[in-house]
Design a protein around this motif. Sequence first.
Motif, PDB file in Angstrom:
ATOM      1  N   ARG A 316      37.154 -32.788  13.297  1.00  0.00           N
ATOM      2  CA  ARG A 316      38.014 -31.487  12.684  1.00  0.00           C
ATOM      3  C   ARG A 316      39.548 -31.323  13.150  1.00  0.00           C
ATOM      4  NH1 ARG A 316      35.208 -25.767  15.181  1.00  0.00           N
ATOM      5  NH2 ARG A 316      37.252 -24.569  14.538  1.00  0.00           N
ATOM      6  N   SER A 320      43.253 -31.808  10.405  1.00  0.00           N
ATOM      7  CA  SER A 320      43.295 -30.991   9.795  1.00  0.00           C
ATOM      8  C   SER A 320      44.382 -29.858  10.765  1.00  0.00           C
ATOM      9  CB  SER A 320      41.867 -29.615  10.190  1.00  0.00           C
ATOM     10  OG  SER A 320      42.975 -28.275   9.707  1.00  0.00           O
ATOM     11  N   PRO A 321      45.930 -30.233  10.327  1.00  0.00           N
ATOM     12  CA  PRO A 321      46.889 -30.192  10.712  1.00  0.00           C
ATOM     13  C   PRO A 321      46.976 -29.298  11.730  1.00  0.00           C
ATOM     14  CG  PRO A 321      47.687 -31.118   9.091  1.00  0.00           C
ATOM     15  CD  PRO A 321      45.467 -31.300   8.919  1.00  0.00           C
ATOM     16  N   SER A 322      46.360 -28.006  10.010  1.00  0.00           N
ATOM     17  CA  SER A 322      46.759 -26.244  10.919  1.00  0.00           C
ATOM     18  C   SER A 322      45.772 -25.931  12.734  1.00  0.00           C
ATOM     19  CB  SER A 322      45.697 -25.110   9.781  1.00  0.00           C
ATOM     20  OG  SER A 322      44.938 -25.663   9.491  1.00  0.00           O
ATOM     21  N   GLU A 323      44.113 -26.431  12.698  1.00  0.00           N
ATOM     22  CA  GLU A 323      43.952 -26.770  13.144  1.00  0.00           C
ATOM     23  C   GLU A 323      44.553 -27.162  14.534  1.00  0.00           C
ATOM     24  OE1 GLU A 323      39.706 -25.405  15.396  1.00  0.00           O
ATOM     25  OE2 GLU A 323      41.605 -24.452  13.493  1.00  0.00           O
ATOM     26  N   SER A 324      45.194 -28.192  14.950  1.00  0.00           N
ATOM     27  CA  SER A 324      45.457 -28.861  15.210  1.00  0.00           C
ATOM     28  C   SER A 324      46.714 -27.874  15.690  1.00  0.00           C
ATOM     29  CB  SER A 324      45.938 -30.083  15.528  1.00  0.00           C
ATOM     30  OG  SER A 324      46.487 -30.710  16.770  1.00  0.00           O
ATOM     31  N   SER A 325      48.189 -27.534  15.219  1.00  0.00           N
ATOM     32  CA  SER A 325      48.886 -26.621  15.403  1.00  0.00           C
ATOM     33  C   SER A 325      47.578 -24.420  16.165  1.00  0.00           C
ATOM     34  CB  SER A 325      49.468 -25.975  14.378  1.00  0.00           C
ATOM     35  OG  SER A 325      49.656 -27.308  13.379  1.00  0.00           O
ATOM     36  N   ARG A 326      46.590 -24.644  15.536  1.00  0.00           N
ATOM     37  CA  ARG A 326      46.673 -23.584  15.960  1.00  0.00           C
ATOM     38  C   ARG A 326      46.427 -23.489  17.659  1.00  0.00           C
ATOM     39  NH1 ARG A 326      41.601 -21.397  17.135  1.00  0.00           N
ATOM     40  NH2 ARG A 326      40.800 -22.656  16.641  1.00  0.00           N
ATOM     41  N   GLU A 329      49.289 -24.178  20.122  1.00  0.00           N
ATOM     42  CA  GLU A 329      50.353 -22.954  20.206  1.00  0.00           C
ATOM     43  C   GLU A 329      49.103 -22.186  21.529  1.00  0.00           C
ATOM     44  OE1 GLU A 329      52.956 -20.350  20.851  1.00  0.00           O
ATOM     45  OE2 GLU A 329      53.086 -22.547  20.152  1.00  0.00           O
TER      46      GLU A 329
END
Length: 363
Positions: A316, A320-326, A329
Motif C-alpha cells: 500500500r 501509492s505515492p500519495s499514501e507514502s507522502s501522507r 509528513e
Amino acid sequence: MRIGIICPYSLTLPGGVQMQVLGLARALSRSGPPPRVLGPCDGPPPDPNVTPLGNSLPAIANGSIAPVAPDPSCQLRAIRAMRDESFDVIHLHEPLAPGPTMTALLVRPAPLIGTFHAAGGYISYQVFPRAARFLANRLELRVAVSPDAGDTARRTLGGDYDLLYNGVELAPYRIAEPAPTDGPTILFVGRHEPRKGLGVLLDALGLLPATVRLWIAGTGPETAALRDRWAGDARIEWLGTITGSEKIARLKGADVLCAPSLGGESFGIVLLEAMAAGTAVVASDLPGYRNVARPDLDALLVPPGDSQALAGAIDRVLSSPSESSRLVEAGRLRAEAFSMSGLADHYLRRYERIAVSTNAKRA
C-alpha cells in the motif's frame, strides 16, 4: 550542577537504552555542563564524556540478550567514579539491571532518579521481590518510558512513576545524505531474534513484487538460519551491524521502515527514527508501538505475525505515492513532538528539583 548518568549496558554496542543515554547526555550538554556517563564499554568510549567501566557479558533479559557487566571489577570502578565526580544527582537507566546501576542503588552516593525502560521486566523482579523493592525505594524519583514499562515496574515494585517517553535527536537526520537504492526498498533494523519478527517480514517479502528490495541491519541468534533459508533471494542485502551514521543514511534511503515485532516492545524508538528521517513506517500493532505511532495516521499497523497483512500494508505504501507522502509528513510532525532536546528539559527540571530538595533536607 554535577549530573551523572549510568547505563547498565555496553555503550559501544547497539541498543535502545544505550542510544537514549548517549543522546540525553548530548542534549543536556547543549544547555549546561556536560553530564558524566558511566557504563560498560567493549572498546573505546563512544563520546568524550563517557567513563568506561569494563567489558560486558551477554545475559538474557526480556526475551533478548543484554550486554551487562555484573563483575566485581566493574562495580569497584563505578563506586570510585561516583565518589571522584561528587555528583549532585545520578540518573540510573534500568536501575535494577545487574551491574553499575544496582551498585549505585546500594552505595547511594547522591540523590538518585531511575528510568525504567523494559515492558517485560527482569528476572530479579520476580526472584528477589523484596530486595528489588528495597532497592527501588532508594530512588528519589521513578520514571517510566511508556505506560507498559510503568505497569511492569509497578506490579512488582510498587511506587509512582512519572511518564517521560523516549526522545530522538533530530539534527543528524536533517543533514545526513540518503543511502542510494536501485528500487523500492524496505529497511529492517533490529536484533535477529524471535520477538523481533524478522522471519515474518521475510515471508512477507515473498508476497511483494520482484522489484522490491530489503535491507536487513543487525545480527542475532537467528541470523545464520534465516540467511540459509533465504540464501537464493538476491533482493535481500544483509548489512550486519551498522554504525549510527549508516543507520540514519539507510533510514533516509529506504522507502519503508518495517518493524514486525511479535511483542515485548515498551516503546518504538526505531519508529521515531524513521519518522525523523522522512521514511514511511509499517509495524506490528503492539501497545508499545502505539505509544509512538497512531494507526493510519503516523504509520500503518498490522496484526503481529501476519505476513499477508504485513505485505499488504507495505505494498500500500510502495504503490501509492500519495499514501507514502501522507505518512511521511505526519511522521515528521510526530518525531518533532518527541525531540531529545525537549526530553532533556523535562529531566533537567527533575534533576534540579531533586538536588534542591535533598540539600534542603540536609540543611
